[in-house]
Scaffold this motif. Structure first.
Motif, mmCIF file in Angstrom:
data_model
loop_
_atom_site.group_PDB
_atom_site.id
_atom_site.type_symbol
_atom_site.label_atom_id
_atom_site.label_comp_id
_atom_site.label_asym_id
_atom_site.label_seq_id
_atom_site.Cartn_x
_atom_site.Cartn_y
_atom_site.Cartn_z
ATOM 1 N N ARG A 251 -7.014 4.905 6.509
ATOM 2 C CA ARG A 251 -6.117 4.831 7.659
ATOM 3 C C ARG A 251 -6.221 6.125 8.442
ATOM 4 N NH1 ARG A 251 0.139 5.440 7.366
ATOM 5 N NH2 ARG A 251 -0.706 7.479 7.005
ATOM 6 N N TRP B 86 -14.476 8.715 -3.463
ATOM 7 C CA TRP B 86 -13.148 8.820 -4.076
ATOM 8 C C TRP B 86 -13.222 9.586 -5.396
ATOM 9 C CZ3 TRP B 86 -8.169 7.482 -2.885
ATOM 10 C CH2 TRP B 86 -7.242 7.405 -3.929
ATOM 11 N N ASP C 133 -1.744 5.630 -5.529
ATOM 12 C CA ASP C 133 -3.200 5.679 -5.560
ATOM 13 C C ASP C 133 -3.787 5.908 -4.172
ATOM 14 O OD1 ASP C 133 -5.682 5.550 -6.759
ATOM 15 O OD2 ASP C 133 -5.819 3.368 -6.605
ATOM 16 N N ARG C 134 -3.485 7.086 -3.602
ATOM 17 C CA ARG C 134 -4.028 7.432 -2.295
ATOM 18 C C ARG C 134 -4.266 8.933 -2.224
ATOM 19 N NH1 ARG C 134 1.290 6.190 1.348
ATOM 20 N NH2 ARG C 134 2.731 6.926 -0.215
ATOM 21 N N LYS C 135 -5.170 9.304 -1.331
ATOM 22 C CA LYS C 135 -5.511 10.708 -1.157
ATOM 23 C C LYS C 135 -5.609 11.004 0.329
ATOM 24 C CE LYS C 135 -8.012 10.906 -5.491
ATOM 25 N NZ LYS C 135 -9.273 11.107 -6.185
ATOM 26 N N LEU D 81 0.813 -1.214 0.000
ATOM 27 C CA LEU D 81 0.000 0.000 0.000
ATOM 28 C C LEU D 81 0.844 1.260 0.000
ATOM 29 C CD1 LEU D 81 -2.829 -0.814 2.555
ATOM 30 C CD2 LEU D 81 -3.037 -0.609 0.093
ATOM 31 N N TYR D 82 1.941 1.256 0.736
ATOM 32 C CA TYR D 82 2.739 2.469 0.889
ATOM 33 C C TYR D 82 3.555 2.794 -0.354
ATOM 34 C CZ TYR D 82 1.255 2.283 5.661
ATOM 35 O OH TYR D 82 0.479 2.252 6.786
ATOM 36 N N VAL E 271 -6.178 9.010 5.466
ATOM 37 C CA VAL E 271 -5.543 8.628 4.212
ATOM 38 C C VAL E 271 -6.441 7.587 3.558
ATOM 39 C CG1 VAL E 271 -3.501 7.657 3.107
ATOM 40 C CG2 VAL E 271 -3.258 9.033 5.188
ATOM 41 N N LEU E 272 -6.849 7.871 2.315
ATOM 42 C CA LEU E 272 -7.700 6.950 1.556
ATOM 43 C C LEU E 272 -6.836 6.206 0.546
ATOM 44 C CD1 LEU E 272 -10.626 9.393 0.686
ATOM 45 C CD2 LEU E 272 -10.332 8.016 2.740
ATOM 46 N N PHE E 273 -7.001 4.895 0.468
ATOM 47 C CA PHE E 273 -6.287 4.069 -0.494
ATOM 48 C C PHE E 273 -7.309 3.587 -1.519
ATOM 49 C CE2 PHE E 273 -3.691 4.115 3.236
ATOM 50 C CZ PHE E 273 -2.393 4.175 2.746
ATOM 51 N N LYS F 187 2.335 2.635 -3.380
ATOM 52 C CA LYS F 187 1.410 3.061 -4.435
ATOM 53 C C LYS F 187 1.148 4.554 -4.371
ATOM 54 C CE LYS F 187 -1.075 -1.158 -5.239
ATOM 55 N NZ LYS F 187 -2.389 -1.737 -5.409
#
Length: 160
Positions: free
Chosen positions: A136, A155, A110-112, A105-106, A127-129, A108
């Motif tokens: 998170r 999203w 692709d997060r906001k 996840l970290y 934090v949105l994945f 990528k």
């Protein structure tokens, strides 16, 4: 080292939820004590005594609307200026389900990151994945899965 406070034999670390000094007085509850400082990178387990901290000397209070088993705050006034900080107890949390996530996840993009201002005027950073539909909060290495349809609609509404 993260800002932290020891209260009732638990470590409370700097919260991902913030507040402005001007709004802090409305949230300040009963005084719980005054920190003594004394914790640093080389501290031993024995140094983590009641009201020891990495923030030096500060008054610690309950936070109105929150259980002290989860959140406390420091509150200091200097020359009429208010300085306040929230601390959360995130150890000893029990998670009822979910699988371990890989560190993929970290890596990528692709997060906001979003900020939500609550009615009590605190601001929560999340934090949105995107691809996984996960959220998170703060420094806690736990992710919450959101219903996929609702997550994807939200999203998409955020843009880039």
């Amino acid at each position: 080292m993260l800002p932290l406070v020891v209260y009732r034999d638990h470590v409370y670390t700097e919260s991902a939820t913030t507040l402005e000094g001007a709004d802090a007085l409305a949230l300040r509850g009963a005084k719980l004590g005054t920190t003594s400082g004394g914790i640093h990178e080389l501290s031993s387990k024995d140094d983590y005594k009641e009201l020891a901290s990495t923030i030096g000397e500060a008054d610690i209070y309950a936070v109105k609307g929150y259980d002290t088993d989860f959140r406390v705050m420091s509150y200091t006034e200097i020359d009429g200026q208010v300085y306040a900080q929230l601390f959360d107890k995130t150890n000893d949390m029990t998670i009822s389900g979910g699988a371990e996530l890989e560190e993929r996840l970290y890596g990528k993009e692709d997060r906001k990151l979003i900020y939500l201002t609550l009615e009590d005027k605190t601001t929560v950073a999340l934090v949105l994945f995107g691809e996984e539909g996960l959220v998170r909060y703060g420094h806690v290495p736990v992710f919450f899965e959101v219903e996929q349809g609702a997550f994807q609609k939200f999203w998409n509404s955020l843009g880039k």
